[in-house]
Design a protein around this motif. Sequence first.
Motif, PDB file in Angstrom:
ATOM      1  N   CYS A  55       0.825  -1.217   0.000  1.00 48.74           N
ATOM      2  CA  CYS A  55       0.000   0.000   0.000  1.00 48.74           C
ATOM      3  C   CYS A  55       0.856   1.262   0.000  1.00 48.74           C
ATOM      4  N   ASP A  57       2.811   2.210   2.555  1.00 49.98           N
ATOM      5  CA  ASP A  57       3.192   2.588   3.923  1.00 49.98           C
ATOM      6  C   ASP A  57       4.431   1.804   4.342  1.00 49.98           C
ATOM      7  N   CYS A  80      -1.015   4.613   8.304  1.00 48.06           N
ATOM      8  CA  CYS A  80      -2.290   5.078   8.838  1.00 48.06           C
ATOM      9  C   CYS A  80      -2.374   4.854  10.358  1.00 48.06           C
ATOM     10  N   THR A  83      -1.894   1.257  11.378  1.00 50.97           N
ATOM     11  CA  THR A  83      -0.484   0.844  11.350  1.00 50.97           C
ATOM     12  C   THR A  83       0.231   1.349  12.603  1.00 50.97           C
ATOM     13  N   ASN A 121      -7.604  -3.462   7.073  1.00 49.70           N
ATOM     14  CA  ASN A 121      -6.402  -3.075   7.808  1.00 49.70           C
ATOM     15  C   ASN A 121      -5.578  -4.268   8.282  1.00 49.70           C
ATOM     16  N   HIS A 123      -3.650  -6.034   6.628  1.00 50.43           N
ATOM     17  CA  HIS A 123      -2.295  -5.981   6.045  1.00 50.43           C
ATOM     18  C   HIS A 123      -1.365  -5.076   6.860  1.00 50.43           C
ATOM     19  N   CYS A 124      -1.910  -4.205   7.696  1.00 56.48           N
ATOM     20  CA  CYS A 124      -1.077  -3.349   8.549  1.00 56.48           C
ATOM     21  C   CYS A 124      -0.305  -4.240   9.548  1.00 56.48           C
ATOM     22  N   LEU A 127       2.484  -5.911   7.680  1.00 55.89           N
ATOM     23  CA  LEU A 127       3.597  -4.974   7.485  1.00 55.89           C
ATOM     24  C   LEU A 127       4.483  -4.926   8.742  1.00 55.89           C
TER      25      LEU A 127
HETATM   26 FE1  FES Z   1      -1.269   0.033   4.563  1.00 50.78          FE
HETATM   27 FE2  FES Z   1      -1.834   0.433   7.168  1.00 50.78          FE
HETATM   28  S1  FES Z   1      -2.990   1.111   5.424  1.00 50.78           S
HETATM   29  S2  FES Z   1      -0.088  -0.530   6.303  1.00 50.78           S
END
Ligand code: FES
Length: 143
Positions: A55, A57, A80, A83, A121, A123-124, A127
Amino acid sequence: MGDDPLLRYVKELQDHIDDEDSRHYSSTVLKESKAPYRMGPMADPTARGWWQGPCGDSMDIFLKVEGGVIVDVSYLTDGCGATTAVGSMLMRMTEKGTVERAWSITEHELIEALGGLPPENEHCAELALTTLHIALEHLEGGG
Ligand code: FES
């Protein structure tokens, strides 16, 4: 000043956003995103990981390790609110724990500790864990 139409509009807008957020996110996510734990750079980490998710981020995780124990942690993100909350919770889960324990943290466990995340969210959490794994790999690689 309380009757200023612009200020009233801004307040109404903020109330609306808060209302939307509380419908969307758990109270833990809201709390962690507003007051993130251990957010900031670290001067002299034993290892550091950086990763950018699909995304766009990114997250940076810093670890200070002594004798297999993570004695200090911190993180940075340009992501966001979710995250930010995920990073904050991950700091709580890894600080003062062993390296072995840090490797064992799953996405499911992290999301559960946050009282859940909306599907968009999830995927946050991925990450944050990927970033942690990169930092842990650097640790094994000696820096
Ligand atoms: Fe992509 Fe939170 S919106 S890591």
